[in-house]
Design a protein around this motif. Structure first.
Motif, PDB file in Angstrom:
ATOM      1  N   SER A 159       1.817   3.582 -19.497  1.00 29.75           N
ATOM      2  CA  SER A 159       2.819   5.013 -19.901  1.00 29.75           C
ATOM      3  C   SER A 159       1.417   5.568 -18.094  1.00 29.75           C
ATOM      4  CB  SER A 159       2.126   5.294 -20.637  1.00 29.75           C
ATOM      5  OG  SER A 159       2.501   7.235 -20.291  1.00 29.75           O
ATOM      6  N   SER A 160       2.680   6.555 -17.448  1.00 24.44           N
ATOM      7  CA  SER A 160       1.643   7.023 -16.123  1.00 24.44           C
ATOM      8  C   SER A 160       0.567   8.039 -16.275  1.00 24.44           C
ATOM      9  CB  SER A 160       3.209   7.806 -15.350  1.00 24.44           C
ATOM     10  OG  SER A 160       3.518   8.438 -15.963  1.00 24.44           O
ATOM     11  N   ASP A 161       0.992   8.302 -18.204  1.00 28.05           N
ATOM     12  CA  ASP A 161      -0.271   9.670 -18.234  1.00 28.05           C
ATOM     13  C   ASP A 161      -1.111   8.108 -19.342  1.00 28.05           C
ATOM     14  OD1 ASP A 161      -2.113  10.931 -19.976  1.00 28.05           O
ATOM     15  OD2 ASP A 161       0.069  12.019 -20.938  1.00 28.05           O
ATOM     16  N   PRO A 162      -2.876   8.627 -18.426  1.00 35.37           N
ATOM     17  CA  PRO A 162      -3.879   7.604 -18.630  1.00 35.37           C
ATOM     18  C   PRO A 162      -4.492   8.384 -20.026  1.00 35.37           C
ATOM     19  CG  PRO A 162      -4.280   8.835 -16.304  1.00 35.37           C
ATOM     20  CD  PRO A 162      -2.635   9.108 -17.218  1.00 35.37           C
ATOM     21  N   ALA A 163      -4.481   9.577 -20.075  1.00 34.12           N
ATOM     22  CA  ALA A 163      -4.176   9.712 -21.762  1.00 34.12           C
ATOM     23  C   ALA A 163      -3.701   8.927 -22.997  1.00 34.12           C
ATOM     24  CB  ALA A 163      -4.853  11.048 -22.162  1.00 34.12           C
ATOM     25  N   ALA A 164      -2.301   8.981 -22.730  1.00 34.35           N
ATOM     26  CA  ALA A 164      -1.118   8.972 -23.477  1.00 34.35           C
ATOM     27  C   ALA A 164      -1.545   6.985 -23.341  1.00 34.35           C
ATOM     28  CB  ALA A 164       0.087   8.684 -23.387  1.00 34.35           C
ATOM     29  N   TYR A 165      -2.165   6.490 -22.214  1.00 32.59           N
ATOM     30  CA  TYR A 165      -2.709   5.031 -22.717  1.00 32.59           C
ATOM     31  C   TYR A 165      -4.103   4.922 -23.494  1.00 32.59           C
ATOM     32  CZ  TYR A 165      -2.352   0.453 -20.162  1.00 32.59           C
ATOM     33  OH  TYR A 165      -3.416  -1.540 -20.769  1.00 32.59           O
ATOM     34  N   ASP A 166      -4.679   5.524 -23.106  1.00 39.70           N
ATOM     35  CA  ASP A 166      -6.025   5.338 -23.482  1.00 39.70           C
ATOM     36  C   ASP A 166      -6.255   5.222 -25.138  1.00 39.70           C
ATOM     37  OD1 ASP A 166      -8.817   5.005 -23.211  1.00 39.70           O
ATOM     38  OD2 ASP A 166      -8.662   7.353 -23.868  1.00 39.70           O
ATOM     39  N   LEU A 167      -5.128   6.370 -26.121  1.00 37.08           N
ATOM     40  CA  LEU A 167      -4.765   6.823 -27.544  1.00 37.08           C
ATOM     41  C   LEU A 167      -4.313   5.278 -27.890  1.00 37.08           C
ATOM     42  CD1 LEU A 167      -3.884  10.173 -27.062  1.00 37.08           C
ATOM     43  CD2 LEU A 167      -5.389   9.368 -27.992  1.00 37.08           C
ATOM     44  N   VAL A 168      -3.525   4.925 -26.648  1.00 36.84           N
ATOM     45  CA  VAL A 168      -2.352   3.505 -27.434  1.00 36.84           C
ATOM     46  C   VAL A 168      -3.833   2.213 -27.258  1.00 36.84           C
ATOM     47  CG1 VAL A 168      -0.796   1.315 -26.370  1.00 36.84           C
ATOM     48  CG2 VAL A 168      -0.967   3.656 -25.882  1.00 36.84           C
ATOM     49  N   LEU A 169      -4.620   2.478 -26.635  1.00 40.89           N
ATOM     50  CA  LEU A 169      -5.807   0.777 -26.729  1.00 40.89           C
ATOM     51  C   LEU A 169      -6.633   1.574 -27.981  1.00 40.89           C
ATOM     52  CD1 LEU A 169      -6.577   1.243 -22.701  1.00 40.89           C
ATOM     53  CD2 LEU A 169      -5.518  -0.428 -24.043  1.00 40.89           C
ATOM     54  N   LYS A 170      -6.745   2.637 -27.824  1.00 41.92           N
ATOM     55  CA  LYS A 170      -8.124   2.712 -29.317  1.00 41.92           C
ATOM     56  C   LYS A 170      -7.299   2.290 -30.225  1.00 41.92           C
ATOM     57  CE  LYS A 170     -10.538   6.701 -26.984  1.00 41.92           C
ATOM     58  NZ  LYS A 170     -10.614   8.252 -27.011  1.00 41.92           N
ATOM     59  N   GLY A 171      -5.580   3.369 -30.720  1.00 45.78           N
ATOM     60  CA  GLY A 171      -4.793   2.754 -31.627  1.00 45.78           C
ATOM     61  C   GLY A 171      -4.662   1.011 -31.748  1.00 45.78           C
ATOM     62  N   ARG A 172      -4.656   0.542 -30.961  1.00 43.02           N
ATOM     63  CA  ARG A 172      -4.805  -1.174 -30.374  1.00 43.02           C
ATOM     64  C   ARG A 172      -6.356  -1.800 -31.389  1.00 43.02           C
ATOM     65  NH1 ARG A 172      -3.269  -4.014 -25.622  1.00 43.02           N
ATOM     66  NH2 ARG A 172      -1.318  -2.600 -26.181  1.00 43.02           N
ATOM     67  N   GLU A 173      -6.846  -1.402 -31.379  1.00 43.54           N
ATOM     68  CA  GLU A 173      -8.991  -1.192 -31.627  1.00 43.54           C
ATOM     69  C   GLU A 173      -8.485  -0.871 -33.553  1.00 43.54           C
ATOM     70  OE1 GLU A 173     -12.578  -2.404 -31.879  1.00 43.54           O
ATOM     71  OE2 GLU A 173     -11.109  -2.889 -30.085  1.00 43.54           O
ATOM     72  N   LEU A 174      -8.282  -0.124 -33.184  1.00 45.81           N
ATOM     73  CA  LEU A 174      -8.216   0.318 -34.876  1.00 45.81           C
ATOM     74  C   LEU A 174      -7.388  -0.264 -35.750  1.00 45.81           C
ATOM     75  CD1 LEU A 174      -8.372   4.103 -34.723  1.00 45.81           C
ATOM     76  CD2 LEU A 174     -10.510   2.711 -35.552  1.00 45.81           C
ATOM     77  N   TRP A 175      -6.392  -1.038 -35.141  1.00 41.07           N
ATOM     78  CA  TRP A 175      -5.281  -1.715 -35.810  1.00 41.07           C
ATOM     79  C   TRP A 175      -5.848  -2.836 -36.397  1.00 41.07           C
ATOM     80  CZ3 TRP A 175      -2.295  -5.819 -34.237  1.00 41.07           C
ATOM     81  CH2 TRP A 175      -1.043  -5.892 -35.662  1.00 41.07           C
ATOM     82  N   LEU A 176      -6.232  -3.508 -34.826  1.00 41.64           N
ATOM     83  CA  LEU A 176      -6.744  -4.986 -34.614  1.00 41.64           C
ATOM     84  C   LEU A 176      -8.449  -5.248 -35.697  1.00 41.64           C
ATOM     85  CD1 LEU A 176      -6.511  -5.796 -31.570  1.00 41.64           C
ATOM     86  CD2 LEU A 176      -5.461  -7.399 -33.545  1.00 41.64           C
TER      87      LEU A 176
END
Length: 184
Positions: A159-176
């Motif tokens: 995403s061109s929105d850095p905050a949205a991409y940051d949330l994706v990365l945080k969510g992936r970390e929690l999911w893993l």
């Protein structure tokens, strides 16, 4: 008035559904006997029905896909016409008390095979054979679709929105972490 330079609505490219989408084309009866069409059609209908049970999958209706019966078509054309990402096609051959079903999952964008399998069975009970084949195809198909969708999602630009991409990365970390609390 100036002539419009935009394409008519029917010619405009359609946007694919957000969820994985698939069309199950009528399986070809390769038995050489038109009286055996019911078996190939039954397998096709059973697969459509089973795939339709998955809420994360958009499945094209039987009426739409059966318009391709007995037609030789390119996966890319079907994908564009039915607005789907994947095509499942196959064939059925019956000989004596044996049946062979071939199934292929195809990426509709490029026409490449993602998966193919051949099933050979005895025909003691036609419905039991249909049920077994359908279960195996659907289980494999859903697994392959999930893998393919993960690869597609990873290959798309973030995403061109850095905050949205940051949330994706945080969510992936929690999911893993693979525990109930973090997954929630």
């Amino acid at each position: 008035p100036a002539a419009s330079t935009s394409a008519p609505a029917s010619m405009a490219p359609q946007r694919l559904p957000a969820r994985p989408s698939i069309a199950v084309l009528p399986f070809n009866n390769m038995s050489g006997q038109a009286a055996e069409d019911y078996f190939a059609d039954g397998i096709t209908e059973d697969i459509i029905t089973e795939l339709s049970r998955f809420k994360d999958l958009v499945v094209t209706s039987r009426n739409s896909t059966f318009s391709y019966k007995d037609r030789s078509v390119k996966a890319q054309d079907v994908g564009r016409e039915l607005n789907v990402r994947y095509i499942l096609e196959g064939s059925v051959r019956k000989a004596g008390d044996r049946v062979r079903v071939n199934a292929q999952l195809i990426d509709a964008a490029d026409g490449h095979h993602l998966w193919a399998e051949r099933f050979d069975r005895r025909l003691e009970d036609v419905f039991a054979v249909q049920d077994e084949l359908t279960r195996r195809i659907v289980a494999t198909l859903v697994d392959r679709l999930s893998d393919s969708e993960r690869r597609r999602a990873r290959s798309e630009a973030p995403s061109s929105d850095p905050a949205a991409y940051d949330l994706v990365l945080k969510g992936r970390e929690l999911w893993l972490r693979f525990n109930r609390e973090d997954n929630l």
